[in-house]
Design a protein around this motif. Structure first.
Motif, PDB file in Angstrom:
ATOM      1  N   GLY A  18     -68.317 -14.660   8.056  1.00 24.12           N
ATOM      2  CA  GLY A  18     -67.526 -13.531   8.547  1.00 24.12           C
ATOM      3  C   GLY A  18     -66.264 -13.331   7.726  1.00 24.12           C
ATOM      4  N   LEU A  19     -65.616 -14.441   7.384  1.00 24.65           N
ATOM      5  CA  LEU A  19     -64.407 -14.355   6.564  1.00 24.65           C
ATOM      6  C   LEU A  19     -64.711 -13.839   5.160  1.00 24.65           C
ATOM      7  N   ALA A  20     -65.907 -14.113   4.655  1.00 26.90           N
ATOM      8  CA  ALA A  20     -66.292 -13.596   3.340  1.00 26.90           C
ATOM      9  C   ALA A  20     -66.352 -12.068   3.360  1.00 26.90           C
ATOM     10  N   VAL A  21     -66.856 -11.500   4.451  1.00 26.27           N
ATOM     11  CA  VAL A  21     -66.862 -10.040   4.603  1.00 26.27           C
ATOM     12  C   VAL A  21     -65.423  -9.534   4.685  1.00 26.27           C
ATOM     13  N   LEU A  22     -64.599 -10.225   5.456  1.00 23.37           N
ATOM     14  CA  LEU A  22     -63.184  -9.842   5.564  1.00 23.37           C
ATOM     15  C   LEU A  22     -62.502  -9.910   4.201  1.00 23.37           C
ATOM     16  N   LEU A  23     -62.794 -10.937   3.435  1.00 18.03           N
ATOM     17  CA  LEU A  23     -62.224 -11.073   2.099  1.00 18.03           C
ATOM     18  C   LEU A  23     -62.671  -9.913   1.206  1.00 18.03           C
ATOM     19  N   ALA A  24     -63.953  -9.594   1.247  1.00 12.82           N
ATOM     20  CA  ALA A  24     -64.474  -8.485   0.433  1.00 12.82           C
ATOM     21  C   ALA A  24     -63.850  -7.159   0.859  1.00 12.82           C
ATOM     22  N   ASP A  25     -63.744  -6.935   2.155  1.00 10.85           N
ATOM     23  CA  ASP A  25     -63.114  -5.708   2.647  1.00 10.85           C
ATOM     24  C   ASP A  25     -61.654  -5.630   2.208  1.00 10.85           C
ATOM     25  N   THR A  26     -60.950  -6.734   2.330  1.00 10.63           N
ATOM     26  CA  THR A  26     -59.539  -6.762   1.988  1.00 10.63           C
ATOM     27  C   THR A  26     -59.334  -6.529   0.500  1.00 10.63           C
ATOM     28  N   TYR A  27     -60.167  -7.157  -0.321  1.00 13.78           N
ATOM     29  CA  TYR A  27     -60.038  -6.974  -1.767  1.00 13.78           C
ATOM     30  C   TYR A  27     -60.396  -5.548  -2.171  1.00 13.78           C
ATOM     31  N   THR A  28     -61.418  -4.995  -1.551  1.00 14.54           N
ATOM     32  CA  THR A  28     -61.810  -3.618  -1.846  1.00 14.54           C
ATOM     33  C   THR A  28     -60.699  -2.651  -1.463  1.00 14.54           C
ATOM     34  N   LEU A  29     -60.090  -2.863  -0.304  1.00 15.18           N
ATOM     35  CA  LEU A  29     -58.984  -1.995   0.110  1.00 15.18           C
ATOM     36  C   LEU A  29     -57.769  -2.205  -0.792  1.00 15.18           C
ATOM     37  N   LYS A 115     -62.010  -3.767  12.515  1.00 14.06           N
ATOM     38  CA  LYS A 115     -63.328  -3.997  13.129  1.00 14.06           C
ATOM     39  C   LYS A 115     -63.985  -5.257  12.569  1.00 14.06           C
ATOM     40  N   THR A 116     -63.857  -5.469  11.277  1.00 12.89           N
ATOM     41  CA  THR A 116     -64.409  -6.679  10.669  1.00 12.89           C
ATOM     42  C   THR A 116     -63.792  -7.914  11.313  1.00 12.89           C
ATOM     43  N   CYS A 117     -62.483  -7.886  11.497  1.00 13.45           N
ATOM     44  CA  CYS A 117     -61.802  -9.014  12.154  1.00 13.45           C
ATOM     45  C   CYS A 117     -62.368  -9.250  13.554  1.00 13.45           C
ATOM     46  N   ARG A 118     -62.520  -8.184  14.309  1.00  8.63           N
ATOM     47  CA  ARG A 118     -63.035  -8.313  15.679  1.00  8.63           C
ATOM     48  C   ARG A 118     -64.440  -8.908  15.715  1.00  8.63           C
ATOM     49  N   ASN A 119     -65.231  -8.611  14.690  1.00  9.95           N
ATOM     50  CA  ASN A 119     -66.600  -9.144  14.639  1.00  9.95           C
ATOM     51  C   ASN A 119     -66.628 -10.663  14.463  1.00  9.95           C
ATOM     52  N   ILE A 120     -65.568 -11.232  13.920  1.00 12.16           N
ATOM     53  CA  ILE A 120     -65.508 -12.674  13.663  1.00 12.16           C
ATOM     54  C   ILE A 120     -64.980 -13.438  14.882  1.00 12.16           C
ATOM     55  N   VAL A 121     -64.225 -12.778  15.730  1.00 13.24           N
ATOM     56  CA  VAL A 121     -63.560 -13.439  16.868  1.00 13.24           C
ATOM     57  C   VAL A 121     -64.514 -14.224  17.766  1.00 13.24           C
ATOM     58  N   ILE A 135     -55.206 -16.100  12.023  1.00  6.68           N
ATOM     59  CA  ILE A 135     -55.295 -15.248  10.833  1.00  6.68           C
ATOM     60  C   ILE A 135     -55.853 -13.876  11.210  1.00  6.68           C
ATOM     61  N   LEU A 136     -56.907 -13.863  12.008  1.00  7.31           N
ATOM     62  CA  LEU A 136     -57.525 -12.597  12.418  1.00  7.31           C
ATOM     63  C   LEU A 136     -56.562 -11.743  13.229  1.00  7.31           C
ATOM     64  N   THR A 137     -55.819 -12.364  14.133  1.00  2.00           N
ATOM     65  CA  THR A 137     -54.840 -11.626  14.933  1.00  2.00           C
ATOM     66  C   THR A 137     -53.767 -11.021  14.036  1.00  2.00           C
ATOM     67  N   GLN A 138     -53.284 -11.802  13.085  1.00  2.00           N
ATOM     68  CA  GLN A 138     -52.282 -11.283  12.151  1.00  2.00           C
ATOM     69  C   GLN A 138     -52.839 -10.116  11.341  1.00  2.00           C
ATOM     70  N   ARG A 139     -54.067 -10.259  10.857  1.00  2.00           N
ATOM     71  CA  ARG A 139     -54.670  -9.187  10.056  1.00  2.00           C
ATOM     72  C   ARG A 139     -54.889  -7.937  10.895  1.00  2.00           C
ATOM     73  N   MET A 140     -55.385  -8.080  12.127  1.00  2.00           N
ATOM     74  CA  MET A 140     -55.584  -6.904  12.979  1.00  2.00           C
ATOM     75  C   MET A 140     -54.256  -6.207  13.249  1.00  2.00           C
ATOM     76  N   THR A 141     -53.206  -6.973  13.467  1.00  2.00           N
ATOM     77  CA  THR A 141     -51.892  -6.394  13.716  1.00  2.00           C
ATOM     78  C   THR A 141     -51.459  -5.544  12.523  1.00  2.00           C
ATOM     79  N   VAL A 142     -51.584  -6.086  11.326  1.00  2.00           N
ATOM     80  CA  VAL A 142     -51.186  -5.360  10.116  1.00  2.00           C
ATOM     81  C   VAL A 142     -52.029  -4.103   9.935  1.00  2.00           C
ATOM     82  N   HIS A 143     -53.337  -4.240  10.056  1.00  2.00           N
ATOM     83  CA  HIS A 143     -54.220  -3.102   9.765  1.00  2.00           C
ATOM     84  C   HIS A 143     -54.128  -2.008  10.818  1.00  2.00           C
ATOM     85  N   GLU A 144     -53.997  -2.378  12.077  1.00  2.00           N
ATOM     86  CA  GLU A 144     -53.862  -1.353  13.110  1.00  2.00           C
ATOM     87  C   GLU A 144     -52.538  -0.614  12.985  1.00  2.00           C
ATOM     88  N   LYS A 145     -51.477  -1.334  12.680  1.00  2.00           N
ATOM     89  CA  LYS A 145     -50.167  -0.696  12.507  1.00  2.00           C
ATOM     90  C   LYS A 145     -50.168   0.193  11.259  1.00  2.00           C
TER      91      LYS A 145
END
Length: 155
Positions: A18-29, A115-121, A135-145
């Motif tokens: 799941g974190l690998a998908v998050l990493l790929a999404d984050t790097y792509t963004l 959404k990717t973060c939520r899928n890992i929770v 880490i997921l909570t911090q990332r969701m906070t940043v991305h939602e804001k």
């Protein structure tokens, strides 16, 4: 040496996937935001150029944090364009969009990562992996804001 942190191998592998998908999404963004930083034009140039720079710098730090968590779980982090392209849920932009379309596209990217973060929770909950959950909570906070702030520019 074996990883012995109180999370079994199967759970560590599932969380890392799941974190690998998050990493790929984050790097792509990150790449998309950096591209938009370089190529934005129009009356909002200065403010968007500065805003996009702040955002890609934040994403660069996040990429490192996510990859290091994968390693701490005992797995290898993906680290190539080829791997990221296979894993990411974020679409590449075609050409250079207009400034407002860049903003809309980045909103979609930030929402996708939330959404990717939520899928890992759920897997983290099952494994009592509070470190990854943090880490997921911090990332969701940043991305939602960030998504909210970007949406406010084109409302």
């Amino acid at each position: 040496m074996q990883v012995n942190i109180g999370i079994n191998e199967e759970q560590r592998k599932a969380i890392s996937e799941g974190l690998a998908v998050l990493l790929a999404d984050t790097y792509t963004l990150y790449l998309k935001t950096h591209n938009y930083h370089w190529n934005v034009t129009g009356p909002m140039f200065q403010s968007l150029h500065t805003l996009f720079e702040q955002q890609y710098q934040e994403l660069a730090v996040a990429v490192d944090d996510i990859a290091e968590r994968i390693r701490a779980l005992g797995e290898f982090a993906p680290g190539s364009y080829k791997e990221f392209a296979k894993l990411t849920t974020i679409k590449e932009a075609d050409g250079i969009p207009k400034a407002e379309d860049m903003i809309r596209d980045l909103v979609k990217g930030h929402e996708a990562i939330a959404k990717t973060c939520r899928n890992i929770v759920p897997e983290c909950d099952k494994a009592s992996d509070e470190v990854t959950l943090d880490i997921l909570t911090q990332r969701m906070t940043v991305h939602e804001k960030t998504a909210w702030m970007l949406r406010s520019l084109v409302a």
